[in-house]
Scaffold this motif. Structure first.
Motif, PDB file in Angstrom:
ATOM      1  N   SER A 178     -13.764   5.879   2.360  1.00  9.39           N
ATOM      2  CA  SER A 178     -12.349   5.580   2.127  1.00  9.39           C
ATOM      3  C   SER A 178     -11.788   4.679   3.215  1.00  9.39           C
ATOM      4  N   LYS A 179     -12.204   4.899   4.455  1.00 12.62           N
ATOM      5  CA  LYS A 179     -11.771   4.022   5.543  1.00 12.62           C
ATOM      6  C   LYS A 179     -12.241   2.606   5.268  1.00 12.62           C
ATOM      7  N   LYS A 180     -13.490   2.455   4.842  1.00 13.36           N
ATOM      8  CA  LYS A 180     -14.026   1.129   4.525  1.00 13.36           C
ATOM      9  C   LYS A 180     -13.221   0.483   3.406  1.00 13.36           C
ATOM     10  N   GLU A 181     -12.864   1.246   2.386  1.00 15.05           N
ATOM     11  CA  GLU A 181     -12.078   0.688   1.284  1.00 15.05           C
ATOM     12  C   GLU A 181     -10.718   0.193   1.772  1.00 15.05           C
ATOM     13  N   PHE A 182     -10.040   0.995   2.585  1.00 18.30           N
ATOM     14  CA  PHE A 182      -8.751   0.572   3.132  1.00 18.30           C
ATOM     15  C   PHE A 182      -8.910  -0.686   3.976  1.00 18.30           C
ATOM     16  N   LEU A 183      -9.919  -0.694   4.846  1.00 16.31           N
ATOM     17  CA  LEU A 183     -10.124  -1.858   5.710  1.00 16.31           C
ATOM     18  C   LEU A 183     -10.500  -3.098   4.905  1.00 16.31           C
ATOM     19  N   ASP A 184     -11.263  -2.932   3.837  1.00 15.86           N
ATOM     20  CA  ASP A 184     -11.589  -4.072   2.977  1.00 15.86           C
ATOM     21  C   ASP A 184     -10.323  -4.668   2.371  1.00 15.86           C
ATOM     22  N   VAL A 209      -2.396  -4.333  -7.936  1.00 14.97           N
ATOM     23  CA  VAL A 209      -2.200  -3.060  -8.647  1.00 14.97           C
ATOM     24  C   VAL A 209      -3.408  -2.144  -8.503  1.00 14.97           C
ATOM     25  N   ASP A 210      -4.608  -2.661  -8.704  1.00 15.71           N
ATOM     26  CA  ASP A 210      -5.806  -1.822  -8.592  1.00 15.71           C
ATOM     27  C   ASP A 210      -5.976  -1.275  -7.177  1.00 15.71           C
ATOM     28  N   GLU A 211      -5.699  -2.112  -6.186  1.00 14.37           N
ATOM     29  CA  GLU A 211      -5.802  -1.662  -4.792  1.00 14.37           C
ATOM     30  C   GLU A 211      -4.757  -0.584  -4.496  1.00 14.37           C
ATOM     31  N   MET A 254       5.393   0.411  -2.387  1.00 13.63           N
ATOM     32  CA  MET A 254       5.398  -0.701  -1.452  1.00 13.63           C
ATOM     33  C   MET A 254       5.817  -2.003  -2.101  1.00 13.63           C
ATOM     34  N   GLU A 255       5.851  -2.012  -3.407  1.00 12.49           N
ATOM     35  CA  GLU A 255       6.252  -3.238  -4.092  1.00 12.49           C
ATOM     36  C   GLU A 255       7.717  -3.221  -4.518  1.00 12.49           C
ATOM     37  N   GLN A 256       8.412  -2.131  -4.245  1.00 13.48           N
ATOM     38  CA  GLN A 256       9.809  -1.994  -4.650  1.00 13.48           C
ATOM     39  C   GLN A 256      10.730  -2.871  -3.796  1.00 13.48           C
ATOM     40  N   ASP A 257      11.777  -3.380  -4.427  1.00 12.06           N
ATOM     41  CA  ASP A 257      12.684  -4.307  -3.756  1.00 12.06           C
ATOM     42  C   ASP A 257      13.408  -3.680  -2.568  1.00 12.06           C
ATOM     43  N   PHE A 258      13.768  -2.386  -2.660  1.00  9.59           N
ATOM     44  CA  PHE A 258      14.514  -1.768  -1.557  1.00  9.59           C
ATOM     45  C   PHE A 258      13.725  -1.826  -0.253  1.00  9.59           C
ATOM     46  N   TYR A 259      12.423  -1.882  -0.347  1.00  4.99           N
ATOM     47  CA  TYR A 259      11.570  -1.957   0.834  1.00  4.99           C
ATOM     48  C   TYR A 259      11.394  -3.409   1.260  1.00  4.99           C
ATOM     49  N   GLN A 315      -4.864   7.141  -4.686  1.00  7.85           N
ATOM     50  CA  GLN A 315      -5.877   8.181  -4.879  1.00  7.85           C
ATOM     51  C   GLN A 315      -6.393   8.698  -3.540  1.00  7.85           C
ATOM     52  N   ILE A 316      -6.714   7.781  -2.647  1.00  7.84           N
ATOM     53  CA  ILE A 316      -7.240   8.185  -1.341  1.00  7.84           C
ATOM     54  C   ILE A 316      -6.198   9.010  -0.586  1.00  7.84           C
ATOM     55  N   ILE A 317      -4.958   8.572  -0.607  1.00  6.55           N
ATOM     56  CA  ILE A 317      -3.905   9.283   0.124  1.00  6.55           C
ATOM     57  C   ILE A 317      -3.716  10.690  -0.422  1.00  6.55           C
ATOM     58  N   PHE A 318      -3.533  10.809  -1.738  1.00  7.66           N
ATOM     59  CA  PHE A 318      -3.159  12.106  -2.299  1.00  7.66           C
ATOM     60  C   PHE A 318      -4.332  13.005  -2.657  1.00  7.66           C
ATOM     61  N   LYS A 319      -5.467  12.445  -3.005  1.00  7.05           N
ATOM     62  CA  LYS A 319      -6.625  13.270  -3.378  1.00  7.05           C
ATOM     63  C   LYS A 319      -7.535  13.570  -2.189  1.00  7.05           C
ATOM     64  N   GLU A 320      -7.371  12.801  -1.109  1.00 13.77           N
ATOM     65  CA  GLU A 320      -8.219  13.016   0.056  1.00 13.77           C
ATOM     66  C   GLU A 320      -7.398  13.346   1.309  1.00 13.77           C
ATOM     67  N   LEU A 321      -6.660  12.365   1.819  1.00 14.10           N
ATOM     68  CA  LEU A 321      -5.978  12.542   3.102  1.00 14.10           C
ATOM     69  C   LEU A 321      -5.000  13.715   3.087  1.00 14.10           C
ATOM     70  N   CYS A 322      -4.210  13.845   2.040  1.00 14.67           N
ATOM     71  CA  CYS A 322      -3.261  14.964   1.960  1.00 14.67           C
ATOM     72  C   CYS A 322      -3.972  16.309   1.826  1.00 14.67           C
ATOM     73  N   GLN A 323      -5.244  16.260   1.460  1.00 16.50           N
ATOM     74  CA  GLN A 323      -6.051  17.473   1.334  1.00 16.50           C
ATOM     75  C   GLN A 323      -6.915  17.710   2.571  1.00 16.50           C
ATOM     76  N   GLY A 324      -6.720  16.880   3.593  1.00 20.42           N
ATOM     77  CA  GLY A 324      -7.483  17.027   4.826  1.00 20.42           C
ATOM     78  C   GLY A 324      -8.885  16.432   4.775  1.00 20.42           C
ATOM     79  N   LYS A 325      -9.156  15.603   3.769  1.00 20.03           N
ATOM     80  CA  LYS A 325     -10.474  14.984   3.629  1.00 20.03           C
ATOM     81  C   LYS A 325     -10.413  13.552   4.148  1.00 20.03           C
ATOM     82  N   ILE A 326     -11.252  13.268   5.121  1.00 22.11           N
ATOM     83  CA  ILE A 326     -11.310  11.932   5.713  1.00 22.11           C
ATOM     84  C   ILE A 326     -12.748  11.453   5.598  1.00 22.11           C
TER      85      ILE A 326
END
Length: 103
Positions: free
Chosen positions: A45-51, A22-24, A1-6, A30-41
């Motif tokens: 994690s929702k609270k972290e994204f919303l924060d 960077v930390d966010e 999301m930080e790349q210039d082409f975007y 981590q949430i996307i690939f270790k949880e959401l892509c694995q079907g874990k919601i």
């Protein structure tokens, strides 16, 4: 999301882009690939994204782009007071419009 082409496509249209720090971004990844892509919601994690999003809104962001298809599993428009642009919905609607208008 930080790349210039975007970002450059938005800045060409006079739209300022704000990205998580960077930390966010690492936590988002981590949430996307270790949880959401694995079907874990999870509520946590929702609270972290919303924060993260609410911090950015507090710093002047006027909308949020859900740039990864899985984020829509956690965040919906009713979760935020600013416009939410879910790229999964946007792409699907554009595809249907294109398909129906193709002669």
């Amino acid at each position: 999301m930080e790349q210039d082409f975007y970002i450059s496509k938005f800045t060409e249209s006079k739209i300022d882009i704000v990205v998580p720090n960077v930390d966010e971004r690492l936590r988002d990844h981590q949430i996307i690939f270790k949880e959401l892509c694995q079907g874990k919601i999870s509520v946590e994690s929702k609270k972290e994204f919303l924060d993260i999003v609410n911090t950015m809104v507090g710093n002047g962001a006027e909308g949020v782009i859900l740039g990864c298809t899985e984020i829509g599993l956690l965040i919906q428009q009713e979760d935020l007071a600013v416009p939410v642009f879910d790229t999964t919905d946007l792409h699907a609607n554009a595809l249907v419009t294109f398909a129906l208008n193709d002669e």
